[in-house]
Design an enzyme around this catalytic site. Structure first.
Site, short mmCIF file in Angstrom:
data_model
loop_
_atom_site.label_atom_id
_atom_site.label_comp_id
_atom_site.label_asym_id
_atom_site.label_seq_id
_atom_site.Cartn_x
_atom_site.Cartn_y
_atom_site.Cartn_z
N LYS A 1 0.84 -1.21 0.00
CA LYS A 1 0.00 0.00 0.00
C LYS A 1 0.87 1.26 0.00
CE LYS A 1 -3.06 3.11 0.78
NZ LYS A 1 -3.82 3.65 -0.33
N LYS B 1 1.26 11.98 6.07
CA LYS B 1 1.50 10.84 6.96
C LYS B 1 2.07 9.67 6.17
CE LYS B 1 -1.72 8.03 7.20
NZ LYS B 1 -2.63 6.90 7.18
N1 LIG Z 1 -9.26 8.54 1.50
C1 LIG Z 1 -8.64 7.66 0.73
O1 LIG Z 1 -8.66 7.78 -0.52
C2 LIG Z 1 -7.88 6.50 1.34
C3 LIG Z 1 -7.54 5.44 0.50
C4 LIG Z 1 -6.86 4.36 1.05
C5 LIG Z 1 -6.51 4.34 2.39
N2 LIG Z 1 -6.83 5.39 3.17
C6 LIG Z 1 -6.44 5.30 4.60
O2 LIG Z 1 -7.61 4.91 5.32
C7 LIG Z 1 -7.63 5.57 6.61
C8 LIG Z 1 -8.88 6.43 6.71
O3 LIG Z 1 -8.82 7.41 5.67
P1 LIG Z 1 -10.03 8.42 5.40
O4 LIG Z 1 -9.71 9.13 4.13
O5 LIG Z 1 -11.33 7.73 5.59
O6 LIG Z 1 -9.76 9.45 6.62
P2 LIG Z 1 -10.75 10.55 7.22
O7 LIG Z 1 -11.91 10.80 6.34
O8 LIG Z 1 -9.88 11.68 7.61
O9 LIG Z 1 -11.30 9.81 8.55
C9 LIG Z 1 -10.44 9.54 9.61
C10 LIG Z 1 -11.17 8.77 10.69
O10 LIG Z 1 -10.25 8.56 11.79
C11 LIG Z 1 -10.91 8.98 12.99
N3 LIG Z 1 -9.91 9.38 13.97
C12 LIG Z 1 -8.84 10.19 13.79
N4 LIG Z 1 -8.12 10.28 14.92
C13 LIG Z 1 -8.76 9.51 15.85
C14 LIG Z 1 -8.51 9.18 17.21
N5 LIG Z 1 -7.43 9.65 17.85
N6 LIG Z 1 -9.36 8.34 17.83
C15 LIG Z 1 -10.44 7.84 17.20
N7 LIG Z 1 -10.74 8.11 15.90
C16 LIG Z 1 -9.90 8.93 15.24
C17 LIG Z 1 -11.81 10.13 12.56
O11 LIG Z 1 -12.78 10.36 13.54
P3 LIG Z 1 -13.49 11.82 13.66
O12 LIG Z 1 -14.60 11.81 12.67
O13 LIG Z 1 -13.95 11.86 15.07
O14 LIG Z 1 -12.42 12.84 13.37
C18 LIG Z 1 -12.38 9.52 11.26
O15 LIG Z 1 -13.38 8.57 11.55
C19 LIG Z 1 -6.32 6.36 6.70
O16 LIG Z 1 -5.35 5.58 7.36
C20 LIG Z 1 -5.95 6.59 5.24
O17 LIG Z 1 -4.55 6.79 5.09
C21 LIG Z 1 -7.53 6.47 2.69
#
Ligand SMILES: NC(=O)c1ccc[n+]([C@@H]2O[C@H](COP(=O)([O-])OP(=O)(O)OC[C@H]3O[C@@H](n4cnc5c(N)ncnc54)[C@H](OP(=O)(O)O)[C@@H]3O)[C@@H](O)[C@H]2O)c1
Length: 305
Positions: free
Chosen positions: A179, A248
């Protein structure tokens, strides 16, 4: 309800309802899979409750009701606290329960999680994913999984309902490694695209014409073409992938490369510009806003990686 009192087979827990976790939870519900959700902030659970999900008050309350927990959290610190913290998943998951960590983390972190779970009866896989929020909603993700084959076989049908490609790529941490390699390419591509646009702009070309030429050229990938549109419209507010998350991931790539002695000049440069983006308060924007960061840096000395 007491822990485990209502652990219906087939019900899946989703912890973290951001772009990806929210998308996957919607997909599961649309497929008829019963879902229990938890999110740190309550706002993101409301649309899922409206779509039929049960909302748990804590990660532990969620884990008490399912055998499989999909985790989609921003970073390693969040994964650590939600799994092991007070009211965490692992305090309530029944022996034999499986955690599918879809968050992007360091390979060493994924291996360390597996070591911590060894002997507890709980199983974990790094089930890293490629795709955006729309892919998550549409079941079009690609999963790169690291861990034990017998655990993978148990959860493969679930992952197949969320993705169009599901592969066990190796042992614990290998899904995370693959990844990170792919996100490294995306980070470098975004940086290269922004550099081309800003250089063209400074040389007197209209950004739209540079973006159109790149999108139509053989140098463009499908993601780059998509981001050409985002940059052209300056549509950075509704983030598909936040700039902070790209920062990150490139940080994790650099740490891995340093440990293995591999020089990564392009990644170092892209990471430095993303660091500058965070310093300028742009971390919540889409990662394509690296264009805005570079535009603001014209005439300034290059940042150190
Ligand atoms: N977006 C993409 O295209 C993509 C693709 C592949 C992989 N990813 C990976 O998948 C993961 C999620 O990505 P995303 O884009 O969905 O991120 P996002 O929309 O920013 O959501 C992040 C999530 O993490 C939670 N969070 C953050 N800090 C926290 C803490 N200390 N305790 C509990 N919950 C916490 C947030 O909760 P709150 O709502 O309370 O802030 C939210 O539910 C990441 O690791 C990212 O690198 C993302």
């Amino acid at each position: 309800m007491a822990a485990g009192e209502d652990r219906a087979p087939g019900r899946v827990g989703v912890v973290g309802l951001g772009v990806m976790g929210g998308g996957m939870a919607h997909r599961l519900l649309a497929q008829g899979t019963p879902v229990v959700v938890w999110n740190r902030g309550a706002d993101k659970a409301a649309p899922l409750a409206a779509a039929g999900a049960e909302v748990a008050a804590t990660p532990a309350a969620l884990a008490a009701r399912v055998d499989t927990v999909l985790v989609s959290l921003a970073d390693q610190a969040a994964v650590e606290s939600v799994l092991f913290g007070p009211d965490g998943v692992l305090g309530a998951l029944a022996p034999g329960g499986v955690v599918l960590n879809t968050s992007t983390v360091a390979p060493a972190f994924a291996r360390a999680l597996a070591e911590r779970l060894a002997g507890t009866g709980h199983r974990i896989l790094d089930a890293c994913l490629l795709g955006n929020g729309q892919h998550a909603k549409d079941g079009e993700l690609r999963f790169m999984v690291g861990g034990e084959p017998e655990v993978y076989e148990r959860v493969e049908p679930l992952l197949a309902s969320l993705g169009k490609e599901v592969r066990l790529v190796g042992g614990h941490g290998q899904g995370a490694t693959l990844k990170l390699l792919l996100n490294m390419l995306m980070g470098i591509e975004m940086q290269a695209l922004a550099e081309a646009v800003v250089l063209g702009q400074q040389a007197g070309l209209a950004p739209e014409s540079v973006l159109q030429a790149i999108a139509a050229s053989g140098f463009s990938s499908p993601v780059m073409r998509f981001k050409c549109g985002v940059m052209g419209r300056r549509a950075f507010e509704r983030a598909d992938f936040r700039l902070a998350l790209m920062h990150k991931d490139l940080g994790l790539v650099r740490a891995e490369a340093q440990a293995l002695g591999v020089p990564l000049a392009a990644t170092d440069g892209a990471h430095a510009v993303l660091t500058e983006g965070l310093r300028r308060g742009l971390g919540e924007l889409d990662c394509a806003a690296v264009l805005t960061v570079l535009e603001g840096m014209v005439g300034e000395p290059e940042p150190a990686p």
